[in-house]
Design an enzyme around this catalytic site. Structure first.
Site, mmCIF file in Angstrom:
data_model
loop_
_atom_site.group_PDB
_atom_site.id
_atom_site.type_symbol
_atom_site.label_atom_id
_atom_site.label_comp_id
_atom_site.label_asym_id
_atom_site.label_seq_id
_atom_site.Cartn_x
_atom_site.Cartn_y
_atom_site.Cartn_z
ATOM 1 N N ASN A 80 3.831 -2.594 -1.045
ATOM 2 C CA ASN A 80 4.391 -3.906 -1.396
ATOM 3 C C ASN A 80 4.339 -4.169 -2.891
ATOM 4 O O ASN A 80 5.322 -4.606 -3.488
ATOM 5 C CB ASN A 80 3.606 -5.043 -0.725
ATOM 6 C CG ASN A 80 3.268 -4.757 0.710
ATOM 7 O OD1 ASN A 80 2.568 -3.782 0.976
ATOM 8 N ND2 ASN A 80 3.746 -5.575 1.623
ATOM 9 N N ASP A 128 -0.833 1.527 5.635
ATOM 10 C CA ASP A 128 -0.922 0.245 6.347
ATOM 11 C C ASP A 128 0.294 -0.025 7.227
ATOM 12 O O ASP A 128 0.227 -0.843 8.134
ATOM 13 C CB ASP A 128 -1.087 -0.901 5.352
ATOM 14 C CG ASP A 128 -2.429 -0.869 4.654
ATOM 15 O OD1 ASP A 128 -3.383 -0.336 5.254
ATOM 16 O OD2 ASP A 128 -2.528 -1.359 3.511
ATOM 17 N N ARG A 188 -6.208 -4.621 5.886
ATOM 18 C CA ARG A 188 -6.660 -5.960 5.519
ATOM 19 C C ARG A 188 -5.956 -7.031 6.334
ATOM 20 O O ARG A 188 -6.570 -7.939 6.853
ATOM 21 C CB ARG A 188 -6.306 -6.178 4.062
ATOM 22 C CG ARG A 188 -7.454 -6.500 3.189
ATOM 23 C CD ARG A 188 -6.946 -6.650 1.780
ATOM 24 N NE ARG A 188 -6.731 -5.332 1.210
ATOM 25 C CZ ARG A 188 -7.225 -4.940 0.054
ATOM 26 N NH1 ARG A 188 -7.946 -5.763 -0.674
ATOM 27 N NH2 ARG A 188 -6.996 -3.742 -0.400
ATOM 28 N N GLU A 237 -10.750 -3.626 9.203
ATOM 29 C CA GLU A 237 -11.623 -4.225 8.188
ATOM 30 C C GLU A 237 -11.272 -5.699 7.974
ATOM 31 O O GLU A 237 -12.114 -6.489 7.592
ATOM 32 C CB GLU A 237 -11.501 -3.470 6.863
ATOM 33 C CG GLU A 237 -10.094 -3.444 6.299
ATOM 34 C CD GLU A 237 -9.976 -2.764 4.924
ATOM 35 O OE1 GLU A 237 -10.967 -2.690 4.185
ATOM 36 O OE2 GLU A 237 -8.859 -2.309 4.609
#
EC number: 2.7.1.90
Lengths: 409, 409
Positions: free
Chosen positions: A113, A143, A190, A245
């Site tokens: 990103n 991710d 995340r 996480e």
């Protein structure tokens, strides 16, 4: 008039980010009627601003470029440098002056990103200045959280690494007698749980470990978690639980923040450690069973141990396609993957406006998260399985995988 | 009269402990003139005492035994059960009653020091009772710390895993710009540094990471460590340091025990920390550079990711040789490896008195530890390299390695 290419890598490394670098460089050196030289930025746009770049075409004359293809990590080095929001900032004319000095016609940035944010700003500045340099983003992230693309290069190999490693950890957890034990495996992610969801592939049979899987997409309730662990232990005495996480309470607080202070990186992202450790202590306190937490280390993003051939091939193709798209006149775009079919797996390549990709995140769809947020549906398996297929034979020397590296390092 | 075999696994798992199980079972079922049935103890001697065993010969009729050969972890399950020192304890007649019930003539126990202690006690009790059951130990430990043998099965694959993983971690550590950073990798080994020493194989060139390597064999001095890190950072801005979990001050205190100042969580539990975490905080405090610690997880002992063919073949051969030694009349022995030559690598198999092996540990020789305890000599490379050679093709299903497992689990 012939122009030059410059390509950079940005953000965290993956097992196949160098596959895309190989794709750009190998396709670039082939296009001799349009391209003179393929340059690589060292340490991304930040290093380039300090005058650091190299000639990648020269590597094509040795075996080095081929070796780069299967080397994990970012061969050119990476950065986490965010360009200023204000396009009037003096960094922009400085960058374009450097582009002109090197006769750059085509700019490729391989990243996630934040890297797409760089492509967006540079292409907007180019429009503003009537520069004809073309800017293309090549997706990269374990991710798998970029919008406008079915998935991202790097995810398939990371998913395979996580699935295999969790299967091994489950075996390790089950070797002792059937006294109750809990193993909590903390996996990167995340805000998006794609990688943690892939731990589901570790199951050897229905109901096998990991029995419980928690993603950041669903608010995490510690009490409900303890109840799930308690009841799961009845059936599975050596229980394996996988968590992202980034599991959080749904109101903006990460579970790891329940335990400790956290810092921020220079994008203002919270730096996370310790959801697994926190839950380890919670289980010990509430259930009194043997418990350990395992944080999968950086190898989940950069190991070549379980490279997926599909992932590597797609990463290379994304680089090749990026060169072709730029030569065809596209700019301000990111290469996208369009899945035509899952069985048999069929993929097409396309482009999408980088401005609608940067700074957005694609979560795991809500309908794939089941069991009150503690499990993943079989539909996800249909999605992820094709991305993890195929083995890549690595060059080795003295029994250890051989990796390319920049010799001045 | 034909007799039966019973075989068990004990202690921590390795990547090839099932290779030795395969060796015992496959050789056992071949010896049809001497052996009727090959039984496996489930969860070692402890499980056997509770009546848990299975028929391994039956697996030979399916593909399962072959699949066990390449499955990491302990297929039969393990235990950490120590037999009483007093041979008059009632557990001994109880065990021998069970052996007789199953018409056992040959007992094989695959494990490390503690498992050899079991073999020692059972063979001494057999001598005491004039039992003709023969007891043979098959070595197994990633720690490589058994005496009387050149090395142990399990060590070669673990060494290869550590070398490859540290090479990957070093790549990951070097992707960002050359601001100074320290990565501390904590590797298994409480008393012997063999596995940590293998991280040396990660170096791609002389002076490459890991620049510093610390073993438990040499007293660890935190001040000297900080000075080594400081000076190494001048040459290697992204420094990787490998340490054994068991580094200690040479007076019986582990470095991790220095970390008494670690925080408590909100249950008031002391957050247990490792040597790596302690040194991470020490470097941060003394040098103020970016630092992280990575604890290699349980995969260093049970991953199939970097199986060494040499290690797997030797593990299988140790099992085969154990059956042959027992049938030839040996008892109270452990199978040993005798290295005839390193280049080209040549190995013979032998036996040694288990009583002089159990409860002893073989350290890394002092002359191989150089650089005031911060480095390993090239002679160690000659020793370890042959043990890490060769690739093992794993059976896979849906892209993920296929492992054997006991169906009642």
């Amino acid at each position: 008039m012939k122009k030059n290419i410059i390509v950079g890598q940005s953000g965290g490394p993956t097992a196949v980010i160098n596959g895309s670098l190989y794709g750009v460089a190998s396709e670039g050196v082939k296009k001799t009627s349009d391209i003179d030289t393929v340059y690589g930025m060292i340490n991304g746009i930040e290093g380039f601003l300090h005058g650091n770049y190299m000639d990648l075409g020269a590597l094509d004359k040795t075996n080095e470029l081929e070796l780069i293809r299967t080397t994990p990590g970012a061969y050119l080095g990476s950065c986490r440098y965010k360009l200023p929001e204000d396009l009037h900032d003096p960094v922009y004319p400085e960058l374009f002056r450097r582009f002109e000095e090197l006769n750059i016609g085509y700019f490729f940035y391989i990243g996630g990103n934040d890297s797409m944010d760089t492509v967006s700003k540079l292409s907007r500045y180019a429009g503003f200045m009537n520069s004809d340099i073309r800017f293309i983003g090549v997706p990269k992230t374990i991710d798998n959280d970029l919008v406008e693309t079915d998935h991202t290069p790097g995810y398939g190999s990371a998913a395979k690494y996580v699935a295999t490693t969790v299967r091994e950890i489950a075996i390790d957890a089950s070797v002792y007698d059937n006294k109750k034990s809990v193993t909590i495996v903390e996996i990167m992610g995340r805000h998006a749980g794609w990688l943690t969801a892939a731990s589901m592939l570790a199951r050897k049979f229905k109901g096998d470990n990991p029995v419980l899987i928690y993603l950041p997409e669903v608010a995490f309730d510690p009490d409900a978690f303890i109840e799930k662990v308690r009841s799961s232990l009845e059936k599975t005495p050596n229980l394996v639980v996988c968590i992202s996480e980034g599991i959080n309470d749904g109101k903006g607080t990460f579970i790891c923040e329940y335990a400790s202070e956290v810092g921020t990186d220079n994008f203002g992202h919270k730096m996370l450690t310790g959801s697994g450790k926190y839950l380890e202590n919670l289980v010990k306190e509430k259930l009194g069973v043997k418990v350990r937490s395992v944080e999968l280390n950086v190898c989940q993003r950069c190991s070549c141990a379980h490279l997926s051939r599909v992932d590597l091939d797609e990463a290379v193709n994304a680089g090749i396609y990026a060169v072709q798209a730029a030569l065809a006149g596209e700019s301000g775009k990111m290469i996208t993957f369009i899945r035509n079919k899952s069985v048999p797996y069929e993929l097409s390549y396309g482009t999408a406006d980088v401005n609608i990709i940067c700074n957005k995140e694609k979560p795991v769809p809500a309908q794939w998260i089941i069991g009150e947020g503690s499990d993943i549906s079989e539909e996800f398996v249909d999605y992820v399985r094709p991305l993890t297929q195929g083995h890549v034979e690595l060059p080795t020397k003295n029994g250890i995988p051989l990796f390319a590296y920049r010799k001045e390092n």
